[in-house]
Scaffold this motif. Structure first.
Motif, PDB file in Angstrom:
ATOM      1  N   ALA A 215      -0.911   0.025  -6.358  1.00  0.00           N
ATOM      2  CA  ALA A 215      -0.937  -1.361  -5.868  1.00  0.00           C
ATOM      3  C   ALA A 215       0.299  -2.149  -6.280  1.00  0.00           C
ATOM      4  CB  ALA A 215      -2.196  -2.061  -6.378  1.00  0.00           C
ATOM      5  N   LYS A 216       0.846  -1.887  -7.494  1.00  0.00           N
ATOM      6  CA  LYS A 216       1.960  -2.679  -7.995  1.00  0.00           C
ATOM      7  C   LYS A 216       3.305  -1.978  -7.837  1.00  0.00           C
ATOM      8  CE  LYS A 216      -0.923  -4.993 -11.454  1.00  0.00           C
ATOM      9  NZ  LYS A 216      -1.095  -5.290 -12.898  1.00  0.00           N
ATOM     10  N   LYS A 217       3.317  -0.775  -7.288  1.00  0.00           N
ATOM     11  CA  LYS A 217       4.570  -0.021  -7.186  1.00  0.00           C
ATOM     12  C   LYS A 217       4.790   0.402  -5.753  1.00  0.00           C
ATOM     13  CE  LYS A 217       6.965   4.052  -8.954  1.00  0.00           C
ATOM     14  NZ  LYS A 217       6.854   5.284  -9.775  1.00  0.00           N
ATOM     15  N   PRO A 218       5.744  -0.182  -5.053  1.00  0.00           N
ATOM     16  CA  PRO A 218       5.992   0.234  -3.667  1.00  0.00           C
ATOM     17  C   PRO A 218       6.676   1.591  -3.613  1.00  0.00           C
ATOM     18  CG  PRO A 218       7.587  -1.413  -4.344  1.00  0.00           C
ATOM     19  CD  PRO A 218       6.613  -1.288  -5.472  1.00  0.00           C
ATOM     20  N   PHE A 219       6.568   2.221  -2.460  1.00  0.00           N
ATOM     21  CA  PHE A 219       7.160   3.549  -2.248  1.00  0.00           C
ATOM     22  C   PHE A 219       8.557   3.352  -1.655  1.00  0.00           C
ATOM     23  CE2 PHE A 219       7.863   7.700  -0.505  1.00  0.00           C
ATOM     24  CZ  PHE A 219       7.128   8.566  -1.314  1.00  0.00           C
ATOM     25  N   ASP A 220       9.567   3.813  -2.371  1.00  0.00           N
ATOM     26  CA  ASP A 220      10.962   3.632  -1.967  1.00  0.00           C
ATOM     27  C   ASP A 220      11.414   4.864  -1.188  1.00  0.00           C
ATOM     28  OD1 ASP A 220      13.529   2.864  -1.616  1.00  0.00           O
ATOM     29  OD2 ASP A 220      14.086   2.836  -3.745  1.00  0.00           O
ATOM     30  N   LEU A 221      11.596   4.701   0.121  1.00  0.00           N
ATOM     31  CA  LEU A 221      12.007   5.823   0.962  1.00  0.00           C
ATOM     32  C   LEU A 221      13.483   6.165   0.791  1.00  0.00           C
ATOM     33  CD1 LEU A 221      10.209   4.828   4.286  1.00  0.00           C
ATOM     34  CD2 LEU A 221       9.483   6.563   2.666  1.00  0.00           C
ATOM     35  N   SER A 222      14.268   5.205   0.367  1.00  0.00           N
ATOM     36  CA  SER A 222      15.709   5.420   0.314  1.00  0.00           C
ATOM     37  C   SER A 222      16.115   6.420  -0.756  1.00  0.00           C
ATOM     38  CB  SER A 222      16.422   4.084   0.072  1.00  0.00           C
ATOM     39  OG  SER A 222      16.023   3.518  -1.172  1.00  0.00           O
ATOM     40  N   ARG A 223      15.257   6.697  -1.703  1.00  0.00           N
ATOM     41  CA  ARG A 223      15.639   7.582  -2.803  1.00  0.00           C
ATOM     42  C   ARG A 223      15.676   9.044  -2.371  1.00  0.00           C
ATOM     43  NH1 ARG A 223      12.699   6.177  -8.339  1.00  0.00           N
ATOM     44  NH2 ARG A 223      14.471   7.454  -9.031  1.00  0.00           N
ATOM     45  N   PHE A 224      14.857   9.413  -1.358  1.00  0.00           N
ATOM     46  CA  PHE A 224      14.873  10.822  -0.937  1.00  0.00           C
ATOM     47  C   PHE A 224      14.498  10.995   0.536  1.00  0.00           C
ATOM     48  CE2 PHE A 224      12.538  14.842  -0.348  1.00  0.00           C
ATOM     49  CZ  PHE A 224      13.553  15.746  -0.633  1.00  0.00           C
ATOM     50  N   TYR A 225      13.421  10.370   0.979  1.00  0.00           N
ATOM     51  CA  TYR A 225      12.817  10.717   2.266  1.00  0.00           C
ATOM     52  C   TYR A 225      13.535  10.117   3.470  1.00  0.00           C
ATOM     53  CZ  TYR A 225       8.938  13.139   0.100  1.00  0.00           C
ATOM     54  OH  TYR A 225       8.184  14.052  -0.602  1.00  0.00           O
TER      55      TYR A 225
END
Length: 650
Positions: A215-225
């Protein structure tokens, strides 16, 4: 909007259809491979909460339950599609069975739990045992201590698709993970994974990412995906923030979020017709495909099953035609004929075929009309959605888009001559544009329907009937205002109805019975019917308004009845005060009773029975006088005027 029992009757012609190319059937089949990350964080159960809507399962269990439900849906809705489950990051490795050509050593920490194939009852049972009973959890759902290379996972998926679904037009890889950067700062591992991802896309495989975040941590796509998942411009326009993320612990269950996100990635359906020539003008032709977005759901029996043996087997049906003496009739002996005047007129197959060849399959614009000229009652069949195709003519998409935008801005429709396929009956259609849901002036009452052009079948003159419309009694303004409050409080969310959210209960019950028989489960007692009105919620919202409206209706009805009673009393008092008419001779009285005092119903009955000519001239003049019609002329003229009046008013 439904018309007819099946689509073969829709545009006529059941026989000798033109065969669709193999490419048309490739989009019918879909191969989906679930790649689920089995890591310590994915296996970690959610924090305990008193909220009933909070998550109860770990991310891995939720993903497996989602795959289990997805598999059940595929067996019912699309029985020819393939599905498989690949677990990565596991302690054990398995690629093929012991009889296969490869072992798990080639792809470390990759466990092929379910082979990519058409799912059967055993696959559903195996996945259900893992999810509900945890039968294989100790052997399968154990994370590895070493990190898994995503290049190995993608290469393993490449081998699975190449081996099992080589000729499928739609192949998709669903990655479910919570690790936004599986390789950290290892640039070599990232580069290898990007190369393997490009190999998959070159193969025609689409990679879909379903990230899981707290809930408090968004998923950062820029790091790998961002280097793994290729998104089209259309997807970026629909979701500018990026890939939809399934959140855990935000009040919505992770399972429902995953199911919703996966269901939104629907595979394209097979087109109803393809490579259809769309002639916009002489010398200007493009190609389009047609789809049936609106279709009635019915239970379909795909085959016969023989249950006489130890195991159920598919029954192969054969048809043999025999004569009255039980002699087998060969196909060459059968002749086709039409009965005319008591005799049979025989036709050769070539002659019978030529009778149906009115035109080749084509969609030809013959003119344009304002959109307001197409009434709603002109709908006689289901509309067909058309979309441009570059198969026949390069540049069809740009021309199609220009036509769509022009029709939409000008509020016009195209009138076209349409032959759906070979030997089909020609129909006249209106090419109607539907706007994008992002347009401000769009009436988005059906957000589940795509934007583009629709073929709206128009009726011929023989299809239109002359119906006498009778005006009903207009309700009181007070009743209308109170009913408006009730209707406004009973509207669906966003005032729209989406049929995708309300499955057919009869069809779902039918498939529930089939599922219980195939999986050897108990037949359910009842089915959750979403079409049943929520009476308690309705009463909570508009119960008081309905009571007020009912009381208002009773008061209005009482006033109306009192008004009628008062009017009747005045008429009776007026009749008593009139002086009595002098007694006429019997013949005159008879003439009056059959003349001016004849009701409209009696006049219409006499007109239909052709007995008006039996009335005397005096009676006819008496009737015409009472109707305010001229009485000059002969009897023939009087009859003509009276018949004309009856035809217009009676």
């Amino acid at each position: 909007m439904a018309w007819g029992e099946d689509e073969e009757r829709r545009y006529g012609g059941e026989e000798e259809e033109d065969e669709l190319d193999e490419n048309d059937y490739k989009t019918q089949k879909d191969a989906v491979l679930f790649a689920i990350d089995v890591s310590a964080s994915m296996l970690q159960p959610p924090p305990s909460s008193d909220d009933k809507k909070s998550d109860k399962d770990s991310a891995v269990v939720a993903a497996l339950k989602c795959a289990h439900q997805f598999m059940q849906q595929r067996i019912i809705a699309q029985p020819k599609d393939m599905m498989g489950i690949l677990l990565f990051g596991t302690k054990k490795s398995k690629f093929r069975d012991e009889t296969g050509s490869r072992s798990g050593s080639g792809y470390p920490h990759c466990y092929l739990f379910t082979e990519l194939d058409v799912p059967g009852a055993e696959d559903v049972k195996k996945l259900r045992d893992l999810v509900e009973e945890g039968e294989y959890a100790d052997d399968v759902l154990v994370p590895s201590k070493e990190p898994v290379l995503m290049s190995n996972v993608l290469f393993c998926a490449n081998q699975i698709f190449t081996t099992n679904a080589a000729n499928f037009g739609s192949r998709r890889l669903f990655i479910i993970t919570d690790n936004e950067n599986p390789h950290g700062n290892d640039k070599q591992a990232k580069s290898s994974a990007a190369v393997r991802a490009k190999d998959l896309y070159d193969l025609g495989v689409t990679i879909e990412l379903f990230p899981v975040s707290r809930a408090k941590k968004p998923f950062d796509l820029s790091r790998f995906y961002d280097d793994i998942v290729y998104r089209s411009s259309v997807e970026e326009g629909d979701n500018p923030e990026g890939v939809k993320t399934s959140r855990s612990g935000d009040g919505l269950t992770l399972l429902n979020s995953l199911i919703s996100n996966i269901n939104s990635k629907q595979t394209p359906k097979r087109s109803y017709f393809s490579r259809m020539p769309f002639e916009l003008a002489p010398g200007l032709t493009i190609t389009v495909k047609g789809y049936m977005p609106l279709h009635q759901q019915k239970p379909a029996r795909t085959c016969y099953v023989w249950l006489g043996g130890e195991q159920a087997q598919l029954a192969q049906s054969e048809t043999t035609k025999v004569d009255s003496e039980a002699r087998t009739v060969e196909k060459s002996e059968i002749k086709k004929a039409y009965k005319f005047g008591g005799e049979y007129i025989y036709f050769t197959p070539e002659e019978a075929k030529s009778l149906k060849e009115l035109d080749t399959k084509v969609l030809r614009i013959i003119g344009f009309k304002p959109l307001a000229n197409i009434p709603m009652w002109a709908s006689v069949k289901k509309s067909t959605f058309i979309f441009p195709s570059e198969d026949g003519y390069v540049g069809s998409t740009r021309v199609f888009s220009a036509l769509w935008q022009k029709l939409l801005t000008s509020k016009k429709v195209g009138i076209a001559w349409f032959v759906a396929r070979k030997n089909a009956n020609p129909v006249m259609v209106a090419v109607i544009p539907s706007g994008s849901l992002n347009d401000e002036d769009e009436d988005s009452t059906a957000p589940y329907l795509p934007a583009g052009l629709w073929l709206y079948p128009l009726p011929f003159a023989d299809d239109i009937r002359s119906v006498e419309i009778k005006t009903s009694t207009k309700p009181a303004d007070e009743l209308t205002d109170k009913m408006r409050e009730i209707i406004q409080n009973l509207q669906l969310p966003k005032a729209t109805y989406n049929p995708l959210k309300y499955p057919n209960p009869a069809l779902q019950w039918h498939y529930k019975i089939l599922q219980a028989m195939a999986l050897e489960e108990d037949v359910p007692d009842a089915l959750d019917d979403l079409t049943v009105p929520k009476y308690r919620q309705i009463d909570k919202r508009v119960g008081a308004y309905m009571a007020e409206w009912k009381q208002e209706l009773a008061d209005k009805a009482k006033e109306f009845m009192q008004l009628r009673a008062t009017k009747r009393e005045l008429e009776e008092d007026d009749a008593e005060e009139r002086p009595r008419l002098a007694k006429r001779p019997k013949a005159a009285a008879g003439s009056a009773s059959s003349g001016g005092q004849m009701s409209n119903a009696e006049l219409k009955a006499a007109w239909e029975n052709d007995t008006l000519k039996k009335l005397t001239v005096a009676v006819l003049k008496d009737i015409l006088t009472s109707k305010g019609i001229s009485t000059t002329g002969k009897k023939v003229d009087l009859l003509e005027r009276l018949e004309q009046w009856i035809e217009e008013h009676a």
